[in-house]
Scaffold this active site. Structure first.
Site, mmCIF file in Angstrom:
data_model
loop_
_atom_site.group_PDB
_atom_site.id
_atom_site.type_symbol
_atom_site.label_atom_id
_atom_site.label_comp_id
_atom_site.label_asym_id
_atom_site.label_seq_id
_atom_site.Cartn_x
_atom_site.Cartn_y
_atom_site.Cartn_z
ATOM 1 N N SER A 111 0.628 -1.118 0.150
ATOM 2 C CA SER A 111 0.048 -0.063 0.172
ATOM 3 C C SER A 111 1.056 1.315 -0.015
ATOM 4 C CB SER A 111 -0.787 0.048 1.226
ATOM 5 O OG SER A 111 -1.569 1.098 0.973
ATOM 6 N N ILE A 112 1.416 1.547 -1.328
ATOM 7 C CA ILE A 112 2.368 2.569 -1.372
ATOM 8 C C ILE A 112 1.594 4.068 -1.327
ATOM 9 C CG2 ILE A 112 4.280 3.646 -2.898
ATOM 10 C CD1 ILE A 112 4.559 0.473 -1.776
ATOM 11 N N CYS B 103 -8.146 3.960 -9.123
ATOM 12 C CA CYS B 103 -7.814 4.604 -7.932
ATOM 13 C C CYS B 103 -9.189 5.329 -7.335
ATOM 14 C CB CYS B 103 -7.117 5.998 -8.349
ATOM 15 S SG CYS B 103 -7.780 7.019 -9.642
ATOM 16 N N GLY C 238 1.800 -10.201 -7.732
ATOM 17 C CA GLY C 238 2.984 -11.142 -8.041
ATOM 18 C C GLY C 238 2.203 -12.375 -8.455
ATOM 19 N N GLY D 98 0.955 -10.949 -12.165
ATOM 20 C CA GLY D 98 1.993 -12.119 -11.862
ATOM 21 C C GLY D 98 2.907 -12.686 -12.928
HETATM 22 C C1 FMN Z 1 5.263 -1.358 -5.276
HETATM 23 C C2 FMN Z 1 4.069 -0.960 -6.338
HETATM 24 C C3 FMN Z 1 3.847 0.154 -6.937
HETATM 25 C C4 FMN Z 1 2.701 0.265 -7.965
HETATM 26 N N1 FMN Z 1 2.480 1.613 -8.028
HETATM 27 C C5 FMN Z 1 1.398 1.760 -9.213
HETATM 28 C C6 FMN Z 1 1.171 3.056 -9.781
HETATM 29 O O1 FMN Z 1 1.838 3.870 -9.204
HETATM 30 N N2 FMN Z 1 0.351 2.909 -10.864
HETATM 31 C C7 FMN Z 1 -0.416 1.741 -11.354
HETATM 32 O O2 FMN Z 1 -1.279 2.152 -11.999
HETATM 33 N N3 FMN Z 1 -0.136 0.512 -10.720
HETATM 34 C C8 FMN Z 1 0.771 0.503 -9.753
HETATM 35 N N4 FMN Z 1 1.202 -0.822 -9.355
HETATM 36 C C9 FMN Z 1 0.550 -1.921 -9.902
HETATM 37 C C10 FMN Z 1 1.436 -2.385 -10.917
HETATM 38 O O3 FMN Z 1 1.661 -1.638 -12.162
HETATM 39 C C11 FMN Z 1 0.585 -3.694 -11.556
HETATM 40 O O4 FMN Z 1 -0.606 -3.461 -12.018
HETATM 41 C C12 FMN Z 1 0.498 -5.048 -10.342
HETATM 42 O O5 FMN Z 1 1.714 -5.026 -9.630
HETATM 43 C C13 FMN Z 1 0.293 -6.197 -11.078
HETATM 44 O O6 FMN Z 1 1.396 -6.887 -11.624
HETATM 45 P P1 FMN Z 1 2.585 -7.674 -10.921
HETATM 46 O O7 FMN Z 1 1.738 -9.091 -10.376
HETATM 47 O O8 FMN Z 1 3.193 -8.340 -12.442
HETATM 48 O O9 FMN Z 1 3.207 -6.961 -9.974
HETATM 49 C C14 FMN Z 1 2.042 -0.723 -8.467
HETATM 50 C C15 FMN Z 1 2.617 -2.258 -7.872
HETATM 51 C C16 FMN Z 1 3.484 -2.342 -6.944
HETATM 52 C C17 FMN Z 1 3.659 -3.701 -6.332
#
Ligand code: FMN
Length: 312
Positions: free
Chosen positions: A68-69, A127, A214, A241
């Protein structure tokens, strides 16, 4: 020779692999060759400068990450003055991710961000929408369509709508985004989750809830990418993922034109490069001349019947 290019609307990418917004930044320049990427998607920019959420912001959960950034942001001026000029030195197209908390604010922000050097806008409509009690725009069709239409009216750039997986029927939201004028869909953002420390009885995240991302999330988001691909005629960019070549191939077979890699880059910063190289090798081994031919090539047999919600 494998033709590795893919087209998303009017944009041609040298290959289908790009970072998920927020999981990539300038600090990775010494580690990977940015020019190898299909596109560069930057961290979401908000209209205001934001600090982000209280600590702790990240916790690990078996093959997944709960974060939760809170979208820390340096604002649109910094983006236009610093971020866009920095990325001009690289060849992949630059995609600017934006979010705002009202339909109107989305329009104003996109008009500011859509400067020369930015090739498309990724609208993070996952959002909170302050006109809708803080529910994400992409949780409902009406706000999705209105936000995308407002954004579309504010710029000539193509719009990629990034959907949330936290919905009952993602196909209807996908159709709403397409009706609003989206040129492509990114499927999807993070799954809403929470974690509790059983020894302290306290939440593991400062914000209580966060986004689960992930490898563990892949079957859920892959299913959604497939449903969206069947629901709309605009391209799908799969995101959820993806950590290996096989993951990327699965998303393309399900109907994605391109893919985004997020959490995997935190584990292996060169994950995207490994996937790009592996995808080329995969195509050569399979005798596939164009990577784009993978899109929607899922072979259905007896299971080619209307998917049932209660499949188990
Ligand atoms: C640390 C972190 C920060 C993220 N920041 C954003 C962001 O600023 N804007 C956004 O649309 N998605 C953000 N996401 C979501 C990622 O772009 C992506 O949609 C999500 O992590 C799923 O992909 P993954 O399973 O490959 O991580 C963030 C994800 C993580 C883990």
């Amino acid at each position: 020779m494998v033709d590795f290019s893919v087209t998303i609307g009017e944009i041609t990418l040298a290959n289908p692999v790009m970072p998920g917004s927020g999981t990539f930044s300038e600090v990775m320049e010494p580690v990977i060759d940015f020019n190898r990427l299909g596109a560069i998607v930057t961290k979401t920019v908000t209209p205001e400068i934001r600090e982000g959420n209280p600590q702790p912001r990240v916790t690990e959960y078996k093959d997944a990450m709960l974060a939760s950034i809170g979208i820390p942001s340096k604002g649109p001026d910094h983006y236009v003055d610093e971020t866009v000029p920095y990325y001009r030195q690289f060849t992949p197209p630059l995609i600017a991710s934006v979010q705002a908390d009202t339909v109107e604010a989305f329009g104003v922000l996109v008009a500011k961000i859509g400067v020369s050097g930015v090739i498309a806008i990724e609208a993070n409509i996952s959002c909170p929408n302050m006109e809708q009690d803080g529910r994400a725009f992409a949780m409902e069709c009406g706000p999705t369509e209105r936000a995308i239409r407002r954004i579309k009216d504010s710029t000539d750039l193509p719009i990629w709508a990034k959907l949330t997986p936290n919905v009952g029927d993602i196909a209807e939201v996908a159709r709403a985004a397409e009706a609003g004028g989206a040129d492509a869909l990114v499927v999807a953002n993070a799954l809403l989750g929470m974690a509790i420390d059983a020894t302290t009885f306290r939440p593991k995240l400062g914000n209580l809830m966060g986004g689960l991302t992930g490898p563990a999330t892949k079957p859920v988001i892959l299913r959604m990418a497939y449903q969206c691909a069947r629901a709309v005629s605009i391209p799908i960019i799969g995101c959820g993922g993806i950590a290996t070549v096989a993951d990327a191939v699965e998303y393309m077979l399900a109907g994605a034109t391109a893919i985004q890699v997020g959490t995997a880059s935190f584990i292996h910063p060169d994950a995207m490069i490994r996937i790009i190289d592996g995808l080329a090798e995969f195509c050569r081994q399979q005798g596939i001349g164009r990577v784009a031919d993978l899109t929607g090539a899922l072979k259905l047999g007896n299971e080619d019947r209307p998917a049932r919600d209660a499949a188990i």
